[in-house]
Design an enzyme around this catalytic site. Sequence first.
Site, short mmCIF file in Angstrom:
data_model
loop_
_atom_site.label_atom_id
_atom_site.label_comp_id
_atom_site.label_asym_id
_atom_site.label_seq_id
_atom_site.Cartn_x
_atom_site.Cartn_y
_atom_site.Cartn_z
CD GLU A 7 -7.78 6.63 4.37
OE1 GLU A 7 -8.41 6.58 3.11
OE2 GLU A 7 -6.71 7.02 4.61
CG HIS B 279 -1.77 1.06 1.29
ND1 HIS B 279 -3.01 0.79 1.79
CD2 HIS B 279 -2.16 2.28 0.65
CE1 HIS B 279 -3.73 1.86 1.79
NE2 HIS B 279 -3.27 2.88 1.09
CG ASP C 157 -1.67 5.49 2.72
OD1 ASP C 157 -1.78 5.37 1.48
OD2 ASP C 157 -2.42 5.84 3.41
CG ASP C 158 -0.02 9.06 0.37
OD1 ASP C 158 0.04 8.82 -0.64
OD2 ASP C 158 -1.15 8.67 1.06
N1 HPA Z 1 -6.81 7.15 0.88
C1 HPA Z 1 -7.57 7.52 -0.05
N2 HPA Z 1 -6.84 7.85 -1.01
C2 HPA Z 1 -5.23 8.15 -1.12
C3 HPA Z 1 -4.91 7.75 0.06
C4 HPA Z 1 -5.38 6.99 1.06
O1 HPA Z 1 -4.84 6.94 2.09
N3 HPA Z 1 -3.37 8.29 -0.17
C5 HPA Z 1 -3.39 8.71 -1.55
N4 HPA Z 1 -4.55 8.70 -1.90
ZN ZN Z 2 -3.60 4.85 0.14
#
Ligand code: HPA
Ligand code: ZN
Length: 341
Positions: A205, A18, A283-284
């Site tokens: 989420e 992810h 994630d990011d």
């Molecule tokens: N959730 C949804 N969209 C996203 C995310 C996330 O964590 N990171 C980048 N786009």
């Molecule tokens: Zn994500």
Amino acid sequence: MDFSLIDFVRRLPKAELHLHIEGTLEPEMMFSLAQRNGLILPYASVDEVREAYRFSDLQSFLDVYYAGAAVLQTEQDFFDLTMAYVCRAIADDVRHAELFFDPQTHTARNVPIETVFAGIAGALRQARSDYGFSSRMILCFLRHLSEEDAFATLDEALPLRAEYADLWVGVGLDSGEVGNPPEKFAGVFAKARELGFRIVAHAGEEGPPSYIHGALDTLRAERIDHGVRSEEDPELMRRLALEKIPLTVCPLSNLKLCVVPHLREHNLAKLLRSGLRVTINSDDPAYFGGYISANFIQAAEALALSRDEIVQIARNGFLAAFVTDDQRSLWLRDLDRAASL
Ligand code: HPA
Ligand code: ZN
């Protein structure tokens, strides 16, 4: 700080499942790409960019993240971004990464989809030949846009499928979750499935457990990205455990986006101890303050994960990866060896 824990985590072989490649854009690179492309950023310095990374929820992050992605314009930009991520991942002993990418973020700015594919794939192929780094690409549809837009994106990408058959294996769903349920994309995911793509989706989420049901039943997702709100639905918890559906959990993301007030209150350990196939991912990472090892370490410290649990989470990453069983066995053997040292 527990240095033995840090050392233990760093040298465990890992799979990262992810990871939004656009979310690995570090402020330093944002500035250098802006300069290279003759763009003016709305920030005066790297410190000012970092200062702006105070998020209250998913949307407050997405606004900054989509604005930052505007510096990505050429094939070389996507190559440099991807290679920088790969180097950080290798330092964390990531053996295999499945990268999300968002073509619509770039085609909306008139960056051709071919440029996006070529830059990312060029770096991943070089990483494979130079470092033995394994990877795949997962094309994500932006769920705040229409299903028609997602169909158009899939149609634009399909002529590239043969050229990138070694990398592009799946499609996913990301961006603002609440108000954009999986059912909105039933048609485009049905088409992707018929074409033989692997399916993943962000769900649970910020959105309710019904979105996780929707991702599983309507989209036929094989993995759920995040999925932390599954805890609210005991029947869903039983199903996820029984069907061994992997959850790609991202603890520092959940903290930064205020899904949890503190890592001590993260339900990752509870999900794991309920028998769910929990994985840890970043994630990011440029926006959320840490790459995959930092996510493992901070979650392990806050939740008192045992060494066996840490190894189980790393194992789950390989079990959930879209690779052959032969390849999987090799990594699992390496993992067992590293865990026993
Ligand atoms: N959730 C949804 N969209 C996203 C995310 C996330 O964590 N990171 C980048 N786009
Ligand atoms: Zn994500």
